[in-house]
Design a protein around this motif. Structure first.
Motif, short mmCIF file in Angstrom:
data_model
loop_
_atom_site.label_atom_id
_atom_site.label_comp_id
_atom_site.label_asym_id
_atom_site.label_seq_id
_atom_site.Cartn_x
_atom_site.Cartn_y
_atom_site.Cartn_z
N ILE A 143 94.77 10.29 16.42
CA ILE A 143 94.56 11.10 15.20
C ILE A 143 93.81 10.32 14.10
O ILE A 143 92.92 10.86 13.46
N ASP A 144 94.18 9.05 13.90
CA ASP A 144 93.53 8.28 12.83
C ASP A 144 92.20 7.69 13.26
O ASP A 144 91.47 7.13 12.44
N GLU A 145 91.89 7.79 14.55
CA GLU A 145 90.66 7.16 15.06
C GLU A 145 89.49 8.13 15.17
O GLU A 145 88.40 7.75 15.60
N VAL A 182 93.97 17.61 6.66
CA VAL A 182 95.00 17.32 5.65
C VAL A 182 95.41 15.85 5.67
O VAL A 182 96.55 15.51 5.41
N LYS A 183 94.47 15.00 5.98
CA LYS A 183 94.73 13.55 5.92
C LYS A 183 94.37 13.06 4.51
O LYS A 183 94.28 13.86 3.58
N GLU A 184 94.11 11.75 4.35
CA GLU A 184 93.82 11.20 3.03
C GLU A 184 92.65 11.94 2.37
O GLU A 184 92.50 11.96 1.15
N ALA A 200 102.51 18.39 15.75
CA ALA A 200 102.84 17.09 16.35
C ALA A 200 102.55 16.03 15.29
O ALA A 200 101.44 15.54 15.19
N SER A 201 103.54 15.73 14.48
CA SER A 201 103.36 14.77 13.39
C SER A 201 104.51 13.78 13.40
O SER A 201 105.67 14.15 13.27
N ALA A 202 104.16 12.50 13.54
CA ALA A 202 105.19 11.46 13.55
C ALA A 202 105.85 11.35 12.19
O ALA A 202 107.03 10.99 12.09
N GLN A 203 105.10 11.68 11.14
CA GLN A 203 105.70 11.59 9.80
C GLN A 203 106.78 12.65 9.63
O GLN A 203 107.85 12.39 9.09
N LEU A 204 106.50 13.86 10.12
CA LEU A 204 107.48 14.93 10.03
C LEU A 204 108.70 14.63 10.91
O LEU A 204 109.85 14.73 10.47
N LYS A 248 100.12 -0.71 10.39
CA LYS A 248 100.62 -0.06 9.17
C LYS A 248 101.87 0.76 9.46
O LYS A 248 102.85 0.68 8.72
N SER A 249 101.87 1.53 10.54
CA SER A 249 103.03 2.39 10.83
C SER A 249 104.28 1.56 11.09
O SER A 249 105.37 1.89 10.62
N ILE A 250 104.12 0.46 11.83
CA ILE A 250 105.29 -0.38 12.14
C ILE A 250 105.74 -1.11 10.87
O ILE A 250 106.94 -1.27 10.63
N HIS A 292 105.57 -0.06 7.69
CA HIS A 292 106.37 0.86 6.87
C HIS A 292 107.79 0.95 7.42
O HIS A 292 108.77 0.86 6.68
N ARG A 293 107.88 1.14 8.74
CA ARG A 293 109.20 1.34 9.35
C ARG A 293 110.05 0.08 9.31
O ARG A 293 111.28 0.16 9.20
N ALA A 294 109.41 -1.10 9.40
CA ALA A 294 110.18 -2.36 9.36
C ALA A 294 110.92 -2.46 8.03
O ALA A 294 112.07 -2.92 7.98
N GLY A 330 100.97 8.89 2.75
CA GLY A 330 101.74 10.02 3.28
C GLY A 330 102.96 9.54 4.05
O GLY A 330 104.02 10.16 4.01
N THR A 331 102.83 8.42 4.75
CA THR A 331 103.96 7.90 5.52
C THR A 331 105.10 7.51 4.57
O THR A 331 106.27 7.83 4.81
N THR A 332 104.75 6.84 3.47
CA THR A 332 105.80 6.45 2.50
C THR A 332 106.52 7.70 2.01
O THR A 332 107.75 7.78 2.04
C1 S3P Z 1 101.64 8.04 10.75
C2 S3P Z 1 101.48 9.24 11.37
C3 S3P Z 1 100.22 10.00 11.39
C4 S3P Z 1 99.06 9.16 10.93
C5 S3P Z 1 99.37 8.33 9.74
C6 S3P Z 1 100.53 7.39 10.04
C7 S3P Z 1 102.95 7.37 10.81
O1 S3P Z 1 100.35 11.11 10.51
O2 S3P Z 1 97.93 9.99 10.68
O3 S3P Z 1 98.24 7.55 9.38
O4 S3P Z 1 103.04 6.16 10.51
O5 S3P Z 1 103.94 8.04 11.15
P1 S3P Z 1 101.00 12.48 11.04
O6 S3P Z 1 102.30 12.11 11.58
O7 S3P Z 1 101.16 13.37 9.85
O8 S3P Z 1 100.02 13.02 12.05
#
Ligand code: S3P
Length: 428
Positions: A310-312, A337-339, A161-165, A18-20, A22-24, A89-91
Protein backbone atom coordinates in the motif's frame (compact mmCIF):
# COMPACT_ATOMS: atom_id res chain seq x y z
CA UNK A 1 18.73 20.53 -6.52
CA UNK A 2 18.88 17.07 -8.13
CA UNK A 3 21.61 16.31 -10.67
CA UNK A 4 22.23 13.17 -12.76
CA UNK A 5 23.87 10.49 -10.65
CA UNK A 6 25.97 7.52 -11.68
CA UNK A 7 25.16 3.89 -10.88
CA UNK A 8 24.11 3.34 -7.26
CA UNK A 9 26.34 0.73 -5.64
CA UNK A 10 27.08 -0.52 -2.15
CA UNK A 11 25.51 -1.71 1.07
CA UNK A 12 23.21 0.39 3.21
CA UNK A 13 21.42 0.24 6.52
CA UNK A 14 18.08 2.03 6.41
CA UNK A 15 16.17 3.90 9.12
CA UNK A 16 14.18 1.60 11.38
CA UNK A 17 10.79 0.39 10.24
CA UNK A 18 8.18 3.02 11.03
CA UNK A 19 5.29 0.63 11.76
CA UNK A 20 7.37 -1.50 14.14
CA UNK A 21 8.81 1.59 15.82
CA UNK A 22 5.34 2.99 16.62
CA UNK A 23 4.28 -0.36 18.04
CA UNK A 24 7.50 -0.83 20.06
CA UNK A 25 6.61 2.32 22.02
CA UNK A 26 2.82 1.96 22.12
CA UNK A 27 2.72 -1.69 23.15
CA UNK A 28 5.57 -1.50 25.65
CA UNK A 29 3.83 1.51 27.24
CA UNK A 30 0.98 -0.93 28.06
CA UNK A 31 3.24 -3.69 29.35
CA UNK A 32 4.69 -4.63 32.69
CA UNK A 33 8.38 -3.98 33.27
CA UNK A 34 10.95 -2.19 31.15
CA UNK A 35 11.96 -2.41 27.50
CA UNK A 36 14.90 -1.17 25.50
CA UNK A 37 14.02 0.05 22.00
CA UNK A 38 16.94 0.48 19.60
CA UNK A 39 17.07 1.40 15.93
CA UNK A 40 13.69 3.18 16.10
CA UNK A 41 12.71 5.18 13.04
CA UNK A 42 14.20 8.68 13.53
CA UNK A 43 11.42 10.48 11.64
CA UNK A 44 8.77 12.91 12.82
CA UNK A 45 5.90 10.38 12.89
CA UNK A 46 7.45 8.13 15.52
CA UNK A 47 8.54 11.21 17.49
CA UNK A 48 4.82 12.15 17.59
CA UNK A 49 3.99 8.75 19.09
CA UNK A 50 6.67 9.18 21.79
CA UNK A 51 5.49 12.71 22.60
CA UNK A 52 1.87 11.58 22.97
CA UNK A 53 2.84 8.66 25.20
CA UNK A 54 4.98 10.92 27.40
CA UNK A 55 2.03 13.29 27.71
CA UNK A 56 0.02 10.28 28.93
CA UNK A 57 2.55 9.63 31.70
CA UNK A 58 4.77 7.02 30.02
CA UNK A 59 8.48 7.26 30.84
CA UNK A 60 10.53 7.04 27.63
CA UNK A 61 14.15 7.97 28.24
CA UNK A 62 16.45 8.77 25.35
CA UNK A 63 19.68 7.04 26.44
CA UNK A 64 22.84 5.81 24.70
CA UNK A 65 21.37 5.88 21.21
CA UNK A 66 18.18 4.04 22.17
CA UNK A 67 15.13 4.45 24.37
CA UNK A 68 14.22 2.98 27.75
CA UNK A 69 10.46 2.53 28.07
CA UNK A 70 8.74 1.78 31.37
CA UNK A 71 5.41 0.04 31.00
CA UNK A 72 2.34 1.33 32.86
CA UNK A 73 0.48 -1.98 32.87
CA UNK A 74 -2.28 -0.56 30.67
CA UNK A 75 -3.10 2.40 32.92
CA UNK A 76 -2.19 5.83 31.59
CA UNK A 77 -2.47 9.31 33.10
CA UNK A 78 -4.70 12.00 31.55
CA UNK A 79 -2.84 14.50 29.42
CA UNK A 80 -3.27 18.18 30.21
CA UNK A 81 -2.82 19.10 26.55
CA UNK A 82 -4.38 17.73 23.40
CA UNK A 83 -2.38 14.82 21.98
CA UNK A 84 -0.66 16.08 18.84
CA UNK A 85 -0.29 13.18 16.40
CA UNK A 86 1.35 15.45 13.81
CA UNK A 87 1.20 13.88 10.32
CA UNK A 88 0.84 10.34 11.64
CA UNK A 89 -2.30 8.29 10.99
CA UNK A 90 -0.74 5.32 12.79
CA UNK A 91 -0.21 7.39 15.95
CA UNK A 92 -3.79 8.63 15.95
CA UNK A 93 -5.57 5.39 15.12
CA UNK A 94 -3.55 3.12 17.41
CA UNK A 95 -3.53 5.59 20.28
CA UNK A 96 -7.30 6.05 19.91
CA UNK A 97 -7.71 2.36 20.75
CA UNK A 98 -5.53 2.69 23.84
CA UNK A 99 -7.21 5.84 25.22
CA UNK A 100 -10.65 4.33 24.56
CA UNK A 101 -9.93 1.98 27.46
CA UNK A 102 -8.79 4.73 29.89
CA UNK A 103 -11.19 6.23 32.40
CA UNK A 104 -10.64 9.82 31.26
CA UNK A 105 -11.10 12.07 28.22
CA UNK A 106 -8.36 12.63 25.65
CA UNK A 107 -8.28 14.92 22.62
CA UNK A 108 -6.33 13.65 19.61
CA UNK A 109 -5.40 16.11 16.91
CA UNK A 110 -2.91 16.46 14.07
CA UNK A 111 -1.67 18.59 11.19
CA UNK A 112 -3.79 19.73 8.25
CA UNK A 113 -3.19 16.49 6.33
CA UNK A 114 -4.19 14.28 9.28
CA UNK A 115 -7.22 16.50 9.97
CA UNK A 116 -8.52 15.51 6.55
CA UNK A 117 -8.23 11.75 7.05
CA UNK A 118 -11.15 9.41 7.79
CA UNK A 119 -11.59 8.43 11.43
CA UNK A 120 -15.20 7.18 11.27
CA UNK A 121 -13.74 3.75 10.55
CA UNK A 122 -12.21 3.64 14.07
CA UNK A 123 -14.97 5.61 15.81
CA UNK A 124 -17.57 2.96 14.86
CA UNK A 125 -15.93 -0.08 16.55
CA UNK A 126 -14.71 1.98 19.53
CA UNK A 127 -18.28 3.21 20.19
CA UNK A 128 -19.48 -0.34 19.83
CA UNK A 129 -17.03 -1.37 22.52
CA UNK A 130 -18.40 1.35 24.84
CA UNK A 131 -16.15 4.39 24.34
CA UNK A 132 -17.45 7.88 23.52
CA UNK A 133 -15.90 9.32 20.37
CA UNK A 134 -16.86 12.92 19.66
CA UNK A 135 -15.42 16.07 18.14
CA UNK A 136 -16.25 19.01 15.89
CA UNK A 137 -16.69 16.57 12.98
CA UNK A 138 -18.57 14.01 15.09
CA UNK A 139 -15.56 11.68 15.13
CA UNK A 140 -15.49 11.33 11.34
CA UNK A 141 -12.29 13.37 11.13
CA UNK A 142 -9.85 14.77 13.73
CA UNK A 143 -9.84 16.26 16.25
CA UNK A 144 -11.22 13.29 18.16
CA UNK A 145 -12.43 13.67 21.73
CA UNK A 146 -12.43 10.22 23.26
CA UNK A 147 -13.88 9.38 26.64
CA UNK A 148 -12.89 5.91 27.62
CA UNK A 149 -13.86 3.52 30.32
CA UNK A 150 -14.86 -0.07 30.74
CA UNK A 151 -15.14 -1.74 27.35
CA UNK A 152 -16.95 -4.81 26.06
CA UNK A 153 -15.62 -7.24 23.49
CA UNK A 154 -17.28 -8.14 20.19
CA UNK A 155 -16.71 -9.51 16.71
CA UNK A 156 -15.94 -6.94 14.01
CA UNK A 157 -16.02 -7.34 10.26
CA UNK A 158 -13.82 -4.52 9.06
CA UNK A 159 -14.89 -2.53 5.99
CA UNK A 160 -11.29 -2.04 4.76
CA UNK A 161 -8.06 -4.04 4.95
CA UNK A 162 -6.31 -1.56 7.22
CA UNK A 163 -3.70 -2.48 9.80
CA UNK A 164 -4.34 0.80 11.58
CA UNK A 165 -8.03 -0.01 12.00
CA UNK A 166 -7.37 -3.61 13.02
CA UNK A 167 -4.68 -2.49 15.49
CA UNK A 168 -6.97 0.15 16.98
CA UNK A 169 -9.53 -2.54 17.85
CA UNK A 170 -6.89 -5.01 19.11
CA UNK A 171 -5.24 -2.38 21.30
CA UNK A 172 -8.57 -1.24 22.75
CA UNK A 173 -9.31 -4.88 23.60
CA UNK A 174 -5.93 -5.63 25.09
CA UNK A 175 -5.90 -2.40 27.14
CA UNK A 176 -9.45 -2.99 28.33
CA UNK A 177 -8.83 -6.73 28.95
CA UNK A 178 -11.76 -7.83 26.79
CA UNK A 179 -11.93 -10.45 24.03
CA UNK A 180 -12.37 -9.49 20.36
CA UNK A 181 -12.50 -11.17 17.02
CA UNK A 182 -11.58 -9.12 13.97
CA UNK A 183 -12.28 -10.19 10.41
CA UNK A 184 -10.40 -8.35 7.67
CA UNK A 185 -11.50 -8.18 4.02
CA UNK A 186 -7.87 -8.87 3.09
CA UNK A 187 -4.62 -9.50 4.95
CA UNK A 188 -3.09 -6.20 6.14
CA UNK A 189 0.28 -5.92 7.91
CA UNK A 190 0.29 -8.00 11.10
CA UNK A 191 2.93 -6.32 13.27
CA UNK A 192 0.53 -5.68 16.15
CA UNK A 193 -0.45 -9.35 16.33
CA UNK A 194 3.18 -10.48 16.19
CA UNK A 195 4.35 -8.05 18.87
CA UNK A 196 1.40 -8.85 21.13
CA UNK A 197 2.32 -12.53 20.83
CA UNK A 198 5.95 -11.73 21.68
CA UNK A 199 4.61 -9.98 24.82
CA UNK A 200 2.63 -13.07 25.86
CA UNK A 201 -0.87 -12.33 24.50
CA UNK A 202 -2.57 -15.43 23.04
CA UNK A 203 -3.49 -13.85 19.66
CA UNK A 204 -4.57 -16.39 17.06
CA UNK A 205 -4.71 -15.77 13.33
CA UNK A 206 -6.50 -17.99 10.85
CA UNK A 207 -6.40 -16.45 7.41
CA UNK A 208 -7.97 -13.05 7.88
CA UNK A 209 -9.67 -13.83 11.20
CA UNK A 210 -7.81 -12.64 14.29
CA UNK A 211 -8.95 -13.81 17.69
CA UNK A 212 -7.76 -12.16 20.88
CA UNK A 213 -9.07 -13.67 24.13
CA UNK A 214 -9.38 -11.34 27.15
CA UNK A 215 -5.75 -10.80 27.97
CA UNK A 216 -4.11 -10.23 31.31
CA UNK A 217 -0.66 -8.79 31.64
CA UNK A 218 1.63 -8.03 28.74
CA UNK A 219 5.35 -8.42 29.42
CA UNK A 220 7.50 -5.59 28.01
CA UNK A 221 9.87 -6.77 25.26
CA UNK A 222 13.12 -5.28 23.97
CA UNK A 223 12.86 -4.39 20.30
CA UNK A 224 15.79 -3.88 17.98
CA UNK A 225 13.93 -2.34 15.04
CA UNK A 226 14.94 -3.67 11.59
CA UNK A 227 15.26 -1.40 8.54
CA UNK A 228 12.11 -0.15 6.84
CA UNK A 229 11.20 -2.01 3.62
CA UNK A 230 9.10 0.99 2.54
CA UNK A 231 12.29 3.10 2.61
CA UNK A 232 14.14 0.31 0.78
CA UNK A 233 11.50 0.44 -1.96
CA UNK A 234 12.03 4.16 -2.53
CA UNK A 235 15.76 3.65 -3.09
CA UNK A 236 15.23 0.36 -4.94
CA UNK A 237 13.21 2.05 -7.67
CA UNK A 238 16.14 4.38 -8.40
CA UNK A 239 18.48 1.35 -8.39
CA UNK A 240 16.11 -0.46 -10.79
CA UNK A 241 16.21 2.38 -13.31
CA UNK A 242 19.87 3.46 -13.24
CA UNK A 243 21.97 1.10 -15.39
CA UNK A 244 24.84 -0.66 -13.62
CA UNK A 245 23.33 -0.20 -10.13
CA UNK A 246 23.40 -2.87 -7.44
CA UNK A 247 22.60 -2.16 -3.80
CA UNK A 248 22.23 -4.42 -0.77
CA UNK A 249 19.87 -3.28 1.96
CA UNK A 250 21.06 -4.81 5.23
CA UNK A 251 18.91 -5.87 8.17
CA UNK A 252 15.57 -5.04 6.54
CA UNK A 253 12.18 -6.18 7.79
CA UNK A 254 11.08 -9.04 5.51
CA UNK A 255 7.52 -9.54 6.72
CA UNK A 256 5.70 -10.90 3.61
CA UNK A 257 2.78 -8.54 4.27
CA UNK A 258 5.16 -5.63 3.67
CA UNK A 259 7.23 -6.96 0.79
CA UNK A 260 4.67 -7.10 -2.03
CA UNK A 261 6.84 -4.65 -3.97
CA UNK A 262 9.54 -7.32 -4.33
CA UNK A 263 7.28 -9.57 -6.44
CA UNK A 264 6.14 -6.64 -8.57
CA UNK A 265 9.67 -5.41 -9.26
CA UNK A 266 10.76 -8.96 -10.13
CA UNK A 267 8.05 -9.31 -12.72
CA UNK A 268 9.11 -5.96 -14.15
CA UNK A 269 12.60 -7.38 -14.79
CA UNK A 270 14.47 -6.26 -11.66
CA UNK A 271 16.68 -8.88 -10.00
CA UNK A 272 16.12 -9.03 -6.24
CA UNK A 273 17.81 -11.46 -3.88
CA UNK A 274 16.14 -11.99 -0.50
CA UNK A 275 18.20 -13.56 2.29
CA UNK A 276 16.39 -14.07 5.56
CA UNK A 277 18.77 -13.97 8.52
CA UNK A 278 17.07 -13.59 11.87
CA UNK A 279 13.83 -12.69 13.72
CA UNK A 280 13.03 -9.65 15.87
CA UNK A 281 9.81 -9.47 17.95
CA UNK A 282 8.59 -12.44 15.88
CA UNK A 283 9.37 -10.63 12.58
CA UNK A 284 11.66 -12.02 9.83
CA UNK A 285 14.58 -9.76 8.88
CA UNK A 286 17.50 -10.03 6.47
CA UNK A 287 19.09 -8.61 3.32
CA UNK A 288 17.54 -7.42 0.06
CA UNK A 289 19.93 -7.16 -2.88
CA UNK A 290 18.55 -5.17 -5.81
CA UNK A 291 20.17 -5.10 -9.28
CA UNK A 292 19.17 -2.70 -12.07
CA UNK A 293 16.95 -4.17 -14.79
CA UNK A 294 18.21 -4.59 -18.36
CA UNK A 295 14.81 -3.54 -19.59
CA UNK A 296 11.78 -2.65 -17.48
CA UNK A 297 8.54 -4.47 -18.34
CA UNK A 298 5.00 -3.18 -17.84
CA UNK A 299 2.85 -5.13 -15.37
CA UNK A 300 -0.49 -5.19 -13.57
CA UNK A 301 -0.81 -5.03 -9.81
CA UNK A 302 -4.08 -6.73 -8.85
CA UNK A 303 -6.34 -5.41 -6.07
CA UNK A 304 -5.56 -8.37 -3.79
CA UNK A 305 -1.86 -7.42 -3.86
CA UNK A 306 -2.46 -3.86 -2.64
CA UNK A 307 -2.41 -4.36 1.17
CA UNK A 308 1.14 -5.80 1.02
CA UNK A 309 2.42 -2.78 -0.94
CA UNK A 310 0.00 0.00 0.00
CA UNK A 311 2.75 2.51 0.86
CA UNK A 312 4.89 1.50 -2.12
CA UNK A 313 2.44 2.51 -4.86
CA UNK A 314 4.12 5.90 -5.51
CA UNK A 315 7.51 4.15 -5.79
CA UNK A 316 6.16 1.40 -8.06
CA UNK A 317 4.43 4.00 -10.25
CA UNK A 318 7.88 5.48 -10.87
CA UNK A 319 9.14 2.17 -12.27
CA UNK A 320 5.97 1.68 -14.32
CA UNK A 321 6.50 5.13 -15.85
CA UNK A 322 9.88 3.93 -17.11
CA UNK A 323 8.64 0.58 -18.44
CA UNK A 324 7.35 0.70 -22.01
CA UNK A 325 3.67 -0.12 -22.34
CA UNK A 326 0.59 0.24 -20.17
CA UNK A 327 0.80 -0.82 -16.52
CA UNK A 328 -2.22 -1.05 -14.23
CA UNK A 329 -2.62 -0.73 -10.48
CA UNK A 330 -6.05 -2.04 -9.53
CA UNK A 331 -8.04 -1.28 -6.38
CA UNK A 332 -6.34 1.95 -5.33
CA UNK A 333 -9.26 3.54 -3.40
CA UNK A 334 -7.38 3.54 -0.06
CA UNK A 335 -4.56 5.51 -1.69
CA UNK A 336 -6.88 8.49 -1.89
CA UNK A 337 -6.98 8.83 1.92
CA UNK A 338 -3.29 8.59 2.78
CA UNK A 339 -1.07 11.55 3.78
CA UNK A 340 -2.31 13.04 0.50
CA UNK A 341 -4.60 11.80 -2.27
CA UNK A 342 -1.84 9.63 -3.70
CA UNK A 343 -3.80 8.71 -6.82
CA UNK A 344 -4.06 12.39 -7.81
CA UNK A 345 -0.50 13.07 -6.61
CA UNK A 346 0.98 10.21 -8.68
CA UNK A 347 -0.87 11.37 -11.81
CA UNK A 348 0.35 14.95 -11.28
CA UNK A 349 3.94 13.88 -10.61
CA UNK A 350 4.08 11.61 -13.68
CA UNK A 351 2.56 14.35 -15.86
CA UNK A 352 5.45 16.63 -14.86
CA UNK A 353 7.74 14.01 -16.45
CA UNK A 354 5.62 13.89 -19.61
CA UNK A 355 4.11 10.51 -18.69
CA UNK A 356 0.39 9.95 -19.17
CA UNK A 357 -1.62 8.17 -16.50
CA UNK A 358 -5.23 8.27 -15.33
CA UNK A 359 -7.65 6.77 -12.84
CA UNK A 360 -10.57 4.69 -14.10
CA UNK A 361 -12.80 4.08 -11.12
CA UNK A 362 -10.58 2.45 -8.50
CA UNK A 363 -7.89 1.49 -11.03
CA UNK A 364 -4.92 3.51 -12.21
CA UNK A 365 -3.14 3.05 -15.53
CA UNK A 366 0.27 4.38 -16.48
CA UNK A 367 1.57 4.54 -20.04
CA UNK A 368 5.30 4.06 -19.52
CA UNK A 369 7.90 5.40 -21.89
CA UNK A 370 10.87 7.70 -21.83
CA UNK A 371 10.23 10.33 -19.15
CA UNK A 372 11.92 13.76 -19.30
CA UNK A 373 12.99 15.27 -15.98
CA UNK A 374 11.11 18.51 -15.21
CA UNK A 375 12.87 21.68 -14.05
CA UNK A 376 10.93 21.52 -10.77
CA UNK A 377 9.24 18.61 -9.01
CA UNK A 378 5.57 19.20 -8.10
CA UNK A 379 5.54 20.44 -4.50
CA UNK A 380 3.99 18.10 -1.93
CA UNK A 381 3.69 17.79 1.84
CA UNK A 382 3.63 14.02 1.46
CA UNK A 383 6.92 12.34 2.37
CA UNK A 384 6.53 9.39 0.02
CA UNK A 385 5.57 11.60 -2.94
CA UNK A 386 8.69 13.78 -2.48
CA UNK A 387 10.99 10.75 -2.40
CA UNK A 388 9.23 8.97 -5.28
CA UNK A 389 9.50 12.15 -7.38
CA UNK A 390 13.22 12.40 -6.64
CA UNK A 391 13.77 8.72 -7.52
CA UNK A 392 11.97 9.34 -10.80
CA UNK A 393 14.13 12.39 -11.57
CA UNK A 394 17.36 10.50 -10.84
CA UNK A 395 16.20 7.78 -13.20
CA UNK A 396 15.85 10.18 -16.16
CA UNK A 397 18.07 13.26 -15.64
CA UNK A 398 20.61 13.70 -18.42
CA UNK A 399 24.07 15.32 -18.43
CA UNK A 400 23.81 19.04 -17.67
CA UNK A 401 20.13 18.87 -16.52
CA UNK A 402 18.88 19.61 -13.01
CA UNK A 403 15.55 19.23 -11.20
CA UNK A 404 14.62 21.49 -8.32
CA UNK A 405 12.90 20.14 -5.23
CA UNK A 406 10.96 23.06 -3.74
CA UNK A 407 10.85 21.55 -0.24
CA UNK A 408 12.57 18.26 0.54
CA UNK A 409 11.62 18.64 4.23
CA UNK A 410 8.62 16.28 4.30
CA UNK A 411 10.96 13.31 3.59
CA UNK A 412 11.95 13.58 7.27
CA UNK A 413 8.53 12.25 8.29
CA UNK A 414 9.80 8.72 7.62
CA UNK A 415 13.28 8.91 6.07
CA UNK A 416 15.54 11.72 7.26
CA UNK A 417 18.77 11.30 5.31
CA UNK A 418 17.15 9.94 2.12
CA UNK A 419 18.88 12.43 -0.20
CA UNK A 420 22.45 12.08 1.23
CA UNK A 421 22.04 8.30 1.41
CA UNK A 422 21.25 8.01 -2.31
CA UNK A 423 24.02 10.44 -3.26
CA UNK A 424 26.43 8.43 -1.09
CA UNK A 425 25.55 5.28 -3.05
CA UNK A 426 26.29 7.11 -6.30
CA UNK A 427 29.71 8.27 -5.08
CA UNK A 428 30.71 4.88 -3.67
C1 S3P B 1 0.34 1.37 8.80
C2 S3P B 1 -0.69 0.88 8.05
C3 S3P B 1 -1.04 1.36 6.71
C4 S3P B 1 0.07 2.20 6.11
C5 S3P B 1 0.65 3.17 7.08
C6 S3P B 1 1.21 2.43 8.29
C7 S3P B 1 0.58 0.80 10.13
O1 S3P B 1 -2.22 2.15 6.78
O2 S3P B 1 -0.40 2.88 4.96
O3 S3P B 1 1.69 3.91 6.48
O4 S3P B 1 1.68 1.01 10.70
O5 S3P B 1 -0.31 0.13 10.66
P1 S3P B 1 -3.66 1.45 6.73
O6 S3P B 1 -3.64 0.45 7.78
O7 S3P B 1 -4.66 2.52 7.02
O8 S3P B 1 -3.77 0.90 5.34
Amino acid sequence: MLRPIGPLRGEVALPGDKSISHRAFLLNALGIGHARVTGANPGADVASTRACLRALGVSILDRDGGFDVTGRAGVLRPSVDRLDCGNSGTTMRLLAGIVAAQSFTSTLDGDDSLRGRPMGRIATPLRHMGARVEGPHAGRRPPLIITGGELRGDRFELPVASAQLKSCVLLAAVTGSVAVQVVEPGPSRDHTERMLRAMGAPVETEGTVITLPATGDLACVDVSVPGDPSSAALVAVAVAAIAGSEVSFLNVLLNPRRCGFVDVLRRMGVTIGVHEATRVADEPTGTLKVTAANALLATTIEAHEIPALIDEVPALAVVMAQARGRSWIRGVAELRVKESDRVAAVIEMLAAFGIESAAEGDDLWIDGGVPRAPATLPASDDHRMIMAGAAMAWGCLREGETTKVVDAGPAAVSFPGFFPLVRGLADA
